[in-house]
Design an enzyme around this catalytic site. Structure first.
Site, short mmCIF file in Angstrom:
data_model
loop_
_atom_site.label_atom_id
_atom_site.label_comp_id
_atom_site.label_asym_id
_atom_site.label_seq_id
_atom_site.Cartn_x
_atom_site.Cartn_y
_atom_site.Cartn_z
CG ASN A 153 -0.81 -0.21 2.47
OD1 ASN A 153 -0.27 -1.22 2.86
ND2 ASN A 153 -1.15 0.76 3.29
CG ASP A 154 -0.18 4.12 2.74
OD1 ASP A 154 -1.09 3.56 2.15
OD2 ASP A 154 -0.30 4.58 3.90
CD GLN A 208 2.78 0.87 5.69
OE1 GLN A 208 1.95 0.29 6.37
NE2 GLN A 208 3.99 1.18 6.14
CE1 TYR A 261 -0.34 -0.78 10.28
CE2 TYR A 261 -1.69 0.97 11.15
CZ TYR A 261 -1.54 -0.34 10.78
OH TYR A 261 -2.61 -1.21 10.90
NE ARG A 321 -3.75 5.43 10.17
CZ ARG A 321 -4.86 5.19 10.85
NH1 ARG A 321 -4.85 4.98 12.15
NH2 ARG A 321 -6.03 5.18 10.22
C1 FRU Z 1 -3.21 4.51 4.60
C2 FRU Z 1 -2.89 3.78 5.89
C3 FRU Z 1 -2.07 4.65 6.82
C4 FRU Z 1 -1.36 3.64 7.66
C5 FRU Z 1 -1.07 2.55 6.65
C6 FRU Z 1 -1.05 1.16 7.19
O1 FRU Z 1 -3.46 3.64 3.54
O2 FRU Z 1 -4.07 3.33 6.53
O3 FRU Z 1 -2.83 5.58 7.56
O4 FRU Z 1 -0.20 4.12 8.25
O5 FRU Z 1 -2.06 2.65 5.66
O6 FRU Z 1 -0.66 0.24 6.21
#
Ligand code: FRU
Length: 479
Positions: free
Chosen positions: A40-41, A57, A100, A168
């Site tokens: 992800n991110d 991520q 995260y 976060r």
């Molecule tokens: C955004 C999110 C962030 C978090 C991360 C966890 O997509 O929810 O807020 O840090 O992904 O994977």
């Protein structure tokens, strides 16, 4: 290295080695994707000691998400990428339920990473107001590959009382010899907000202020970013909880930016979405050695799976990042354009002649292509680009739209944007990801798509234009 870290390291490299990704038809040619499992991110984006660093991520053990690590790619030229393996493991008491999102800061020759350690307490909690202990963590490095032990710089106990446990995604920068940090948060009144911290030494952080809008604009703001472009200050956030509208906020969650006012406040009426497609979230920006501000977004959408899915799950992986986009400002709006370097992927060029009312050409989707249409003049009431009838871009009466037929959208329906006149289009198409830039990148649609064949008939109808089409070579990924 602790025994836990060693076990995690061994298991991740084993699972990466065993994954036979060569077979995957939807593996991408010019988008960064996870070696296996879930991405992800984008995190920690930076230019450091001659290389771009893109962390992300990463949930290597589960294609549907789960426990988050930080994966890591590097590149000297944004075209050829080396997979550096896992940079951060969920191996401490501060981040045992996930490392995260976060960012990097290059300062005095060192790379600093700031990120959120996620900890969920076992028990009967709502995990909004209680049950979650998320702290801000820090590591540093002198080579961008090996990192120091994690240290907690803001403990969850120190966050302000009026916030829930949802705080976060630190983004850190330097301003006038002081360090600044923005964190995304959810106030107890279910309102999204950004916390601004300040520090003199990167270790001791003090809350400076909270930025939010007078009226509720979503219950949570994730992944904040702050930057200046062309003398204007911008705050980017990914709000959750906005109501869907016909031409805005069409996805379950959004990402966009506010131009900041002189007094540092933001106004909901000024919010502009970064991207109008199905698959875009949690972008992050950074500046490189050329002084450019580049943005990379996650080409995915959390919690969208009741509406649409990704067929790559069958191949053992899910999601990718957008290409790096250079940001510039025109009339207060941010324009996004694929980084110039991507032109280095272009192979043979075909000039598209628009004397006929329909231009048709066979394109290889298993290679990817770059289509540029400039100086568009409408000859009918609508202008269309059809990719084998499977993915269709349409422009009519000031509205741009992308849609799918058959199984290519894997549940994706339509997304629209009001764009005024259509002047130019750039379509970057990869095997299973497409980014459509309209009017010099004033509006962008990013989407995954799953064509049922390896080459298809591209049809352009309804206008005159100056057109060029290039087949693309694939980026090089090495381990
Ligand atoms: C955004 C999110 C962030 C978090 C991360 C966890 O997509 O929810 O807020 O840090 O992904 O994977």
């Amino acid at each position: 290295m602790s025994t836990l870290t060693k076990v995690l390291e061994r298991n991740v490299s084993q699972i990466e080695k065993n994954a036979n990704m060569k077979e995957g038809r939807f593996r991408l040619g010019h988008h960064l994707m996870p070696p296996v499992g879930w991405l992800n991110d984008p995190n920690g984006l930076c230019w450091y000691k001659g290389r771009y660093h893109v962390f992300f991520q990463y949930a290597p053990f589960d294609v549907e998400g789960g426990l988050k690590f930080w994966g890591h790619y590097t590149s000297e030229n944004l075209l050829d990428w080396k997979y550096e393996g896992t940079a951060l493991y969920p191996d401490s008491s501060y981040d045992c339920h996930g490392v995260y999102s976060g960012s990097s800061l290059i300062d005095q020759d060192k790379m600093h990473l700031f990120f959120t350690g996620n900890v969920k307490i076992d028990g009967d909690y709502d995990y909004i107001n209680e049950g979650r202990e998320t702290s801000t963590l820090h590591v540093e490095s002198e080579d961008g590959i090996h990192f120091s032990d994690k240290e907690e710089v803001i403990s969850f106990e120190k966050y302000p009382e009026d916030f829930t446990c949802h705080i976060r995604d630190p983004k850190v920068w330097k301003e006038n010899d002081r360090y600044k940090m923005v964190l995304g948060g959810r106030l107890k009144e279910d309102k999204g907000a950004v916390l601004v911290y300040e520090s003199e030494d990167l270790r001791d952080w003090k809350l400076e202020r909270v930025i939010t809008t007078p009226e509720v604009f979503g219950y949570m703001w994730e992944c904040p970013d702050y930057f200046e472009l062309d003398g204007q200050k911008f705050l980017s956030v990914s709000p959750q909880g906005l109501s869907r509208e016909e031409y805005r906020f069409q996805n379950i969650y959004q990402s966009g930016y506010f131009p900041m006012k002189e007094d540092g406040s933001v106004d909901v009426n000024d919010f502009r979405e970064w991207d109008m497609g199905f698959d875009f979230y949690a972008p992050q920006t950074f500046t490189d050695n050329k002084g450019r501000r580049l943005l990379i977004g996650w080409m995915g959408m959390p919690d969208a799976d009741e509406e649409y899915v990704n067929k790559t799950i069958d191949e053992g992986w899910q999601h990718c990042l957008t290409v790096p986009r250079e940001l510039t400002v025109r009339d207060g709006k941010i324009l996004q354009a694929p980084a110039k370097e991507l032109e280095g992927l272009r192979k043979e060029k075909t000039v598209l002649h628009d004397e006929k009312s329909i231009v048709e050409i066979r394109v290889e989707v298993n290679e990817g292509f770059d289509l540029v249409l400039d100086e568009i003049v409408m000859t009918g009431s609508s202008f269309k680009i059809s990719m084998g009838g499977q993915m269709i871009f349409k422009y009519e009466d000031g509205v741009a739209e992308i849609g799918f037929s058959g199984i290519a959208g894997a549940g994706r329906s339509k997304r629209k944007a009001k764009i005024g006149e259509l002047k130019n289009i750039r379509l970057l198409a990869d095997t299973s990801a497409a980014e459509i830039y309209l009017n010099d990148g004033e509006t962008v649609f990013s989407t995954r798509y799953y064509p049922d064949c390896e080459d298809l008939q591209l049809k352009i109808l309804g206008g005159k234009f100056k057109g060029n089409l290039w087949n693309l070579r694939k980026m090089i990924f090495t381990k």
